[in-house]
Design a protein around this motif. Sequence first.
Motif, short mmCIF file in Angstrom:
data_model
loop_
_atom_site.label_atom_id
_atom_site.label_comp_id
_atom_site.label_asym_id
_atom_site.label_seq_id
_atom_site.Cartn_x
_atom_site.Cartn_y
_atom_site.Cartn_z
N VAL A 4 45.32 33.62 52.12
CA VAL A 4 44.71 34.95 51.99
C VAL A 4 44.43 35.25 50.52
CG1 VAL A 4 45.09 37.41 52.30
CG2 VAL A 4 45.76 35.80 54.10
N GLU A 5 45.36 34.88 49.64
CA GLU A 5 45.20 35.14 48.21
C GLU A 5 43.96 34.42 47.66
OE1 GLU A 5 47.97 34.31 49.68
OE2 GLU A 5 49.18 36.12 49.41
N GLN A 6 43.76 33.16 48.09
CA GLN A 6 42.59 32.41 47.64
C GLN A 6 41.30 33.02 48.18
OE1 GLN A 6 43.61 28.50 49.04
NE2 GLN A 6 44.68 27.93 47.15
N THR A 7 41.36 33.50 49.42
CA THR A 7 40.19 34.15 50.00
C THR A 7 39.82 35.41 49.22
OG1 THR A 7 40.76 33.32 52.20
CG2 THR A 7 39.25 35.19 52.11
N LEU A 8 40.82 36.20 48.85
CA LEU A 8 40.58 37.41 48.06
C LEU A 8 40.02 37.05 46.68
CD1 LEU A 8 43.72 39.58 48.91
CD2 LEU A 8 41.37 39.96 49.66
N GLU A 9 40.54 35.99 46.09
CA GLU A 9 40.05 35.55 44.79
C GLU A 9 38.58 35.14 44.89
OE1 GLU A 9 39.73 34.69 40.86
OE2 GLU A 9 41.40 35.72 41.89
N ASN A 10 38.21 34.42 45.96
CA ASN A 10 36.81 34.03 46.15
C ASN A 10 35.92 35.25 46.34
OD1 ASN A 10 37.45 31.33 45.94
ND2 ASN A 10 37.56 30.99 48.16
N SER A 11 36.40 36.24 47.11
CA SER A 11 35.63 37.46 47.31
C SER A 11 35.40 38.18 45.99
CB SER A 11 36.35 38.39 48.29
OG SER A 11 36.43 37.81 49.57
N LEU A 12 36.45 38.23 45.16
CA LEU A 12 36.32 38.89 43.86
C LEU A 12 35.30 38.17 42.98
CD1 LEU A 12 37.32 41.11 41.96
CD2 LEU A 12 39.11 39.53 41.19
N ARG A 13 35.31 36.84 43.00
CA ARG A 13 34.34 36.07 42.23
C ARG A 13 32.91 36.36 42.69
NH1 ARG A 13 35.77 29.91 42.55
NH2 ARG A 13 33.85 29.82 41.30
N ILE A 14 32.73 36.44 43.99
CA ILE A 14 31.39 36.69 44.52
C ILE A 14 30.91 38.08 44.11
CG2 ILE A 14 30.07 37.07 46.64
CD1 ILE A 14 31.72 34.81 47.91
N TYR A 15 31.75 39.11 44.29
CA TYR A 15 31.35 40.46 43.92
C TYR A 15 31.06 40.57 42.42
CZ TYR A 15 32.98 42.03 48.53
OH TYR A 15 33.15 42.21 49.89
N THR A 16 31.92 39.93 41.61
CA THR A 16 31.76 40.00 40.16
C THR A 16 30.47 39.30 39.72
OG1 THR A 16 34.17 40.02 39.87
CG2 THR A 16 32.83 39.45 37.95
N ASP A 17 30.23 38.11 40.28
CA ASP A 17 29.01 37.38 39.90
C ASP A 17 27.77 38.06 40.46
OD1 ASP A 17 30.63 35.66 38.60
OD2 ASP A 17 30.35 33.95 39.94
N LEU A 18 27.90 38.72 41.61
CA LEU A 18 26.77 39.49 42.14
C LEU A 18 26.44 40.64 41.19
CD1 LEU A 18 24.81 40.01 44.52
CD2 LEU A 18 26.58 41.46 45.53
N LEU A 19 27.45 41.27 40.66
CA LEU A 19 27.25 42.35 39.71
C LEU A 19 26.56 41.84 38.44
CD1 LEU A 19 27.82 45.39 39.33
CD2 LEU A 19 30.00 44.76 38.30
N ASP A 20 27.00 40.68 37.94
CA ASP A 20 26.37 40.08 36.77
C ASP A 20 24.91 39.73 37.04
OD1 ASP A 20 28.72 40.26 35.36
OD2 ASP A 20 29.33 38.18 35.72
N SER A 21 24.63 39.22 38.25
CA SER A 21 23.26 38.88 38.62
C SER A 21 22.37 40.12 38.67
CB SER A 21 23.24 38.17 39.98
OG SER A 21 21.92 37.93 40.42
N ILE A 22 22.90 41.20 39.21
CA ILE A 22 22.15 42.46 39.27
C ILE A 22 21.82 42.95 37.87
CG2 ILE A 22 22.32 44.91 39.91
CD1 ILE A 22 24.04 43.95 42.33
#
Length: 610
Positions: free
Chosen positions: A565-583
Motif C-alpha cells: 500500500v505504501e508503494q502504491t501511495l508513493e506512485n500516486s504521489l509521483r503521478i499527481y506531482t508530475d502531472l502538476l509539473d506538466s500542467i
Amino acid sequence: MGVSTDTSSRYSRETGYGDCAGAAMNPDRIEPILTRTGEISGVWKGVSLHSRIDPRREAERAVKEALPHDAEGIVVFGFGLGYHVEAILTHFPRAKVWVVEPDPLLFRSALELKDCGELISHPRVRIFVGTDGSVVDHLLHSIEETPFSIYRFRPSVELHGEFFRDLERRLHRVLSRRQVNLHTLARFGKLWVRNLCRNMNLLSRYGGIEALKEKFSSIPALVIAAGPSLDEILPHLSTLREKFLIIAVDTSYHPCIRAHVEPDFLVVMDPQYWNTRHLDRAVQRSSRLVSEPSTHPTIFRKFPGRTFLAGSLFPLGKYLVEKIGKRASLGAGGSVATSAWDFARLLGCNPIVMAGLDLSFPRKRTHCRGSFFEERVYSIRTRLDPEETHFFRYLQEATPLSLPSNDGKTVLTDQRMLVYRDWFEIQGILYRDLRTLTLSRHGLKIEGVEWVSLEELLEYPSCRNRVDSLLRETDQTPPVLPDKSAIEKGRKEILKGLDTLEELAREGIQMVQSLRNHDPQQEKIDLELLNRIDEKIISHQYHDIAGFLLAKTLLSIEQSKAATVEQTLENSLRIYTDLLDSIRFHREVLTRNVSSQETSQDFPPETDDS
C-alpha cells in the motif's frame, strides 16, 4: 461422450441446438455435455472445452490465478463457450477485453449451443474470429496504447498452438515497440510541446497535406532514406528521376543535391535542432516541404519553397488542429522514412520503392557517405577517440543482433530497427494492393516488401512529364488556410481547462499526504476519494494533453510494480506531482508570446528534455 435421451430433448427444446446425438456425429458442431451444476459444457475435435462438473467456477478460478489484479486490458486466446470471458468481465470491471477465436465453426457452434448474446454485445468486449492476417492486424490496431495481459484458454491453445504462438510473438513486438515509444516520449516530450507552441502561427500559414491526396495516383515513387546502400543508387539518381516521383527525407537531402537531383518533396519530422543541420547550405526553392507542427522551427526558416503541414500526432497539436478543421496525419513508425512512405501512399503512388532503407548496418556502416551524421563524426574525431569508436558506440547502444537480410544471409541490426520493420510489415497487411519494393539487397528483410534490382528499375518507362505537370498544378493551387482566431480561441480554452486539472492534481497530492498519516478508520473513505479524483482527471477533456509528459514516470512505475500500500501511495504521489509539473510547463509555453518572427531566427542546440 454422449448424453441421455432426456438431456438430448432438453437441449433441443431450450437451445434449439437439435439432437445431441446428431451434434456428436457432426464435426462442425460442439458435442454438448450437461454438467453437474446444470451448465452446458462441450467437446470440440476431441478436446474438452470446460469442466464437466462446474465450468463457471473453474473459469473464475483460472482467471484469477492467471491474470494480474490490476490488468487494464486482456487479450484472450480462444472463446470456447465463453465462461472464462464472463469471469474476466466480472473480476476486472474496468478492463478492456479482446477475444481471438481462430475457428469460425467453433464460434458459430458455441453461439448455437449457449446464449452468449449479452457477452458478445458487451461494450468492453471485442471478438476477432478467424486466422486471416487482417484479423490479427485489426486486433493489434484495436489494442492501440492500452496496456494488456494475455489469458491463454488452454483448450484453444491446444487446438491452435502454432497460430497462438505466432500471435504471441506479434503481441510481444507490440510491447517492445511501446517500450521504445515510451523512452522516446520521455526523451523528446517537452521538446515536441515547446516546438508546437513556437510553430502555432504556422497552422494558419500553411495548407495541409490532405490537399495532395491521390494527386499522383498510380505514379511510381522513389522514397530515399540515408542508409549505407544509398551509395549504390546515387550515381543513377538522375536517370531514376525521369521514371519516379522523388521523395527524400532530411538525412538524404544533401546526398541527393550532391548527385544533382532536387527531390520533388522533402519530408522532415524531427524536433531536434541538430537534425536541421542536414539542410545546411542545401535547400533549393523547387522542393516542397512536408512537415508537422512539432518539427524544430528552424526548418521552416531554412525552407524557402511551398510547405505542407500534416496533422499533429500529439494531444496538444491534435486539439489545436481540430479547431481549424480536419487535417490528414502521417503514420509514425519511429523513423522519418516511415512518414515518407505514408506520404507516398497518401499521394496515391504505386509502387513505392524504398532506396537506402537498410534498417541495419551492412558492412558495419550506419549512414551513406556525405550524410550529416557521418560527416559530423569525421569532424569531431580525435586521435584518442577515432571515428571507429563513435560508430562502435552507435552500433552497441541499442542491443545489436543478426537477422535475415534480403540476400538470404544475415545482417547486423538492433532493437530500434525492428520497431521500424514491424511498422512496415503492418502496413503491408493494411494495404495489400499497394506494392512496396526495396533496393537494399543487403538490408534487413521485411515481410511483404520485395527486393528489386536497380537494373529492373532503370527499365521503367519515363513519367517525368506527367510528374512535372502535376507538380506545377500543385504549386499554382493556393492553399486553403484556416482562420487564425480559431487557434487563439483553442489556446485560451486549453489554458482554462488546465486550471481545472491543476486543482484536481493538488487535491490528489493533499489526499495522498493525508493518507500517509491516516486514521485506520478513515482509510477506506480516503481511498474512495482518491478514486473519484482519478476518475475526474481521466474523464477531463484535456487529461491527455497534461498527461503527455508523464511517460518517464509511468515507465518507471510499470517497471517497479508496487507490492505494498505504501508503494502504491508513493506512485500516486509521483503521478499527481508530475502531472502538476506538466500542467505548469504547458501553461508556460502556451502563455509565452509567440511572435511571427520566432520561426525566422535560429535556435541554439537544445538538450533532449528541454
